[in-house]
Design an enzyme around this catalytic site. Structure first.
Site, PDB file in Angstrom:
ATOM      1  N   LYS A 185       0.821  -1.215   0.000  1.00 60.55           N
ATOM      2  CA  LYS A 185       0.000   0.000   0.000  1.00 60.55           C
ATOM      3  C   LYS A 185       0.854   1.263   0.000  1.00 60.55           C
ATOM      4  O   LYS A 185       0.533   2.223  -0.712  1.00 60.55           O
ATOM      5  CB  LYS A 185      -0.936   0.011   1.222  1.00 60.55           C
ATOM      6  CG  LYS A 185      -2.141  -0.888   1.050  1.00 60.55           C
ATOM      7  CD  LYS A 185      -3.214  -0.211   0.220  1.00 60.55           C
ATOM      8  CE  LYS A 185      -4.119  -1.157  -0.540  1.00 60.55           C
ATOM      9  NZ  LYS A 185      -4.840  -2.098   0.265  1.00 60.55           N
ATOM     10  N   LYS A 226      -2.076 -10.873  -9.765  1.00 63.48           N
ATOM     11  CA  LYS A 226      -3.449 -11.296  -9.475  1.00 63.48           C
ATOM     12  C   LYS A 226      -4.478 -10.331 -10.071  1.00 63.48           C
ATOM     13  O   LYS A 226      -4.157  -9.182 -10.380  1.00 63.48           O
ATOM     14  CB  LYS A 226      -3.631 -11.403  -7.965  1.00 63.48           C
ATOM     15  CG  LYS A 226      -3.524 -10.079  -7.245  1.00 63.48           C
ATOM     16  CD  LYS A 226      -4.045 -10.171  -5.818  1.00 63.48           C
ATOM     17  CE  LYS A 226      -4.041  -8.793  -5.181  1.00 63.48           C
ATOM     18  NZ  LYS A 226      -4.716  -8.703  -3.926  1.00 63.48           N
ATOM     19  N   LYS A 253      -8.909  -4.807  -8.534  1.00 63.60           N
ATOM     20  CA  LYS A 253      -9.579  -3.598  -9.019  1.00 63.60           C
ATOM     21  C   LYS A 253      -8.607  -2.498  -9.373  1.00 63.60           C
ATOM     22  O   LYS A 253      -8.819  -1.718 -10.276  1.00 63.60           O
ATOM     23  CB  LYS A 253     -10.490  -3.058  -7.917  1.00 63.60           C
ATOM     24  CG  LYS A 253     -11.826  -3.687  -7.921  1.00 63.60           C
ATOM     25  CD  LYS A 253     -12.650  -3.144  -6.782  1.00 63.60           C
ATOM     26  CE  LYS A 253     -12.386  -3.932  -5.517  1.00 63.60           C
ATOM     27  NZ  LYS A 253     -13.561  -4.436  -4.853  1.00 63.60           N
TER      28      LYS A 253
HETATM   29  P1  TYM Z   1     -10.696  -7.401  -0.686  1.00 59.90           P
HETATM   30  O1  TYM Z   1     -11.879  -6.517  -0.713  1.00 59.90           O
HETATM   31  O2  TYM Z   1      -9.436  -6.930  -1.317  1.00 59.90           O
HETATM   32  O3  TYM Z   1     -11.048  -8.779  -1.349  1.00 59.90           O
HETATM   33  C1  TYM Z   1     -12.200  -9.494  -0.944  1.00 59.90           C
HETATM   34  C2  TYM Z   1     -11.958 -10.984  -1.030  1.00 59.90           C
HETATM   35  O4  TYM Z   1     -11.632 -11.358  -2.372  1.00 59.90           O
HETATM   36  C3  TYM Z   1     -10.405 -12.067  -2.379  1.00 59.90           C
HETATM   37  N1  TYM Z   1      -9.661 -11.767  -3.613  1.00 59.90           N
HETATM   38  C4  TYM Z   1      -9.080 -12.705  -4.374  1.00 59.90           C
HETATM   39  N2  TYM Z   1      -9.025 -14.032  -4.250  1.00 59.90           N
HETATM   40  C5  TYM Z   1      -8.365 -14.709  -5.204  1.00 59.90           C
HETATM   41  N3  TYM Z   1      -7.778 -14.125  -6.280  1.00 59.90           N
HETATM   42  C6  TYM Z   1      -7.806 -12.778  -6.437  1.00 59.90           C
HETATM   43  N4  TYM Z   1      -7.250 -12.223  -7.503  1.00 59.90           N
HETATM   44  C7  TYM Z   1      -8.475 -12.001  -5.464  1.00 59.90           C
HETATM   45  N5  TYM Z   1      -8.711 -10.679  -5.302  1.00 59.90           N
HETATM   46  C8  TYM Z   1      -9.426 -10.554  -4.155  1.00 59.90           C
HETATM   47  C9  TYM Z   1      -9.650 -11.605  -1.159  1.00 59.90           C
HETATM   48  O5  TYM Z   1      -8.701 -12.553  -0.739  1.00 59.90           O
HETATM   49  C10 TYM Z   1     -10.774 -11.433  -0.156  1.00 59.90           C
HETATM   50  O6  TYM Z   1     -11.105 -12.675   0.441  1.00 59.90           O
HETATM   51  N6  TYM Z   1      -9.101  -6.911   3.966  1.00 59.90           N
HETATM   52  C11 TYM Z   1     -10.074  -7.595   3.158  1.00 59.90           C
HETATM   53  C12 TYM Z   1     -11.504  -7.329   3.608  1.00 59.90           C
HETATM   54  C13 TYM Z   1     -11.744  -7.652   5.022  1.00 59.90           C
HETATM   55  C14 TYM Z   1     -11.865  -8.949   5.605  1.00 59.90           C
HETATM   56  C15 TYM Z   1     -12.092  -8.735   6.980  1.00 59.90           C
HETATM   57  C16 TYM Z   1     -11.812 -10.238   5.073  1.00 59.90           C
HETATM   58  C17 TYM Z   1     -11.878  -6.742   6.028  1.00 59.90           C
HETATM   59  N7  TYM Z   1     -12.105  -7.405   7.209  1.00 59.90           N
HETATM   60  C18 TYM Z   1     -12.258  -9.801   7.864  1.00 59.90           C
HETATM   61  C19 TYM Z   1     -11.975 -11.290   5.967  1.00 59.90           C
HETATM   62  C20 TYM Z   1     -12.208 -11.082   7.320  1.00 59.90           C
HETATM   63  C21 TYM Z   1      -9.911  -7.083   1.742  1.00 59.90           C
HETATM   64  O7  TYM Z   1      -9.432  -6.013   1.506  1.00 59.90           O
HETATM   65  O8  TYM Z   1     -10.409  -7.887   0.796  1.00 59.90           O
END
Ligand code: TYM
Length: 331
Positions: free
Chosen positions: A111, A194, A197
């Site tokens: 980040k 990967k 967005k």
């Molecule tokens: P975020 O919003 O970036 O992504 C949401 C979920 O999608 C999965 N993901 C992927 N999995 C496989 N391949 C990819 N290319 C890919 N891109 C995204 C992420 O692994 C995630 O599961 N910090 C977290 C959100 C969060 C959270 C939590 C998750 C906040 N509190 C508590 C679990 C438990 C996040 O930014 O995910």
């Protein structure tokens, strides 16, 4: 029954990475576990969205959760900021989270590279807020993609540290979960890393993309000039497309193109056409439901209210116990 928690940041439309890395597991888990799925709008504040964008992104993720098949009668769906207990638990956990370990987190390093002009404390303590989300419901399973694995390790560290500090066996250890053996990393279309967005235009296929958009994005995906020797290992950008095919296409289709590749007879145009059509088949029902649900204001409002009440019930119970453990008492 074991408790499951997971969330998705409200930064806009969901893509295939979110779907295959996380949501597909949410949908299956809701039948077997006590599930809490939320929209992480507090986490999205690290990038300073405008109030209008914040609101429309939260709404978009709610619509897409429902369209992907999360049933609000089975799982608790809620918006993180509507459960203020999470912010209080975050504060307590911050007292036992150390600068060194937070600075070493891979996502923090990524980040600060991505937004050097905005290295705020929220970015640093992002994993603590995530731990609060999970520990809040005393969850043991957290369906996430591979990129979240380190955050889960940190959630276990913070929970265990709290237990040790207060000599209580209060928070159970949460583990990342996927129905298949391994956590998933869905590659993007840019031939590099990967799907995400913020990885640039054309890298991600969104669940709400129209068939024409999907065809255009996939046909533009990076490829090389083709294999020159039989059974040659695939370069990353080609392997990525095969990995995508593995999740959206049938086994027969995958084997067919693997064999063509191995015999140096593959035509990337045909391969990508097939991949695009299979993505369209996988996403069309979701896209159609997104369009329907987005129009249904009353339903969205009802799901939101119902979920917030259920999530707060669970959160208030934990907070009451946590406050007692810490020693807050009325004088
Ligand atoms: P975020 O919003 O970036 O992504 C949401 C979920 O999608 C999965 N993901 C992927 N999995 C496989 N391949 C990819 N290319 C890919 N891109 C995204 C992420 O692994 C995630 O599961 N910090 C977290 C959100 C969060 C959270 C939590 C998750 C906040 N509190 C508590 C679990 C438990 C996040 O930014 O995910």
């Amino acid at each position: 029954m074991e408790t499951v928690v997971s969330g998705i940041r409200s930064t806009g439309k969901l893509h295939l990475g979110n779907y295959y890395g996380a949501i597909q597991n949410f949908v299956k888990m809701q039948h077997e576990y006590n599930c809490f799925f939320f929209i992480a709008d507090l986490h999205s504040l690290t990038t300073h969205p405008t109030p209008t964008d914040l609101h429309s992104n939260v709404r978009q993720v709610l619509v897409e959760y429902l369209a992907a098949g999360i049933d609000p009668e089975k799982a608790t769906i809620y918006i993180q900021s509507e459960v203020p207990e999470v912010s209080e638990l975050y504060l307590y956990l911050n007292m036992n989270a150390y600068l060194g370990e937070l600075e070493r987190s891979t996502s923090f390093k990524d980040k600060i590279r991505a937004q050097p002009e905005n290295v705020n404390a929220g970015l640093l303590t992002y994993p603590v807020l995530m731990a609060a989300d999970i520990l809040m419901h005393r969850a043991t399973k957290v369906p996430v993609g591979k990129d979240q694995e380190q955050h889960l390790e940190m959630a276990r560290t913070f929970g265990n540290r709290f237990n040790r500090l207060y000599k209580q066996d209060y928070f159970p250890e949460p583990y990342a979960f996927n129905f298949s053996e391994n956590l998933v990393k869905i590659p993007g279309l840019d031939g590099k890393g990967k799907m995400g967005k913020s990885e640039g235009e054309g890298n991600a296929v969104f669940l709400s993309d129209s068939p024409e958009t999907i065809r255009k994005k996939v046909m533009r995906a990076v490829t090389d000039s083709g294999p020159t020797a039989e059974n040659q290992p695939k370069p990353t950008e080609i392997q990525n497309l095969f990995d995508l095919m593995k999740v959206v296409s049938s086994e027969d289709t995958l084997t067919y193109f693997e064999e063509l590749y191995n015999k140096c007879q593959i035509r990337y145009g045909d391969f990508k056409k097939q991949l695009a059509e299979d993505i369209i088949v996988a996403t069309t029902p979701i896209r159609e439901r997104i369009e329907d649900i987005a129009k249904n204001e009353a339903y969205l409002r009802q799901v939101n209210r119902f979920g917030a009440v259920k999530a707060r019930e669970s959160a208030q119970k934990t907070l009451k116990e946590v406050r007692e453990i810490i020693g807050f008492k009325r004088i």
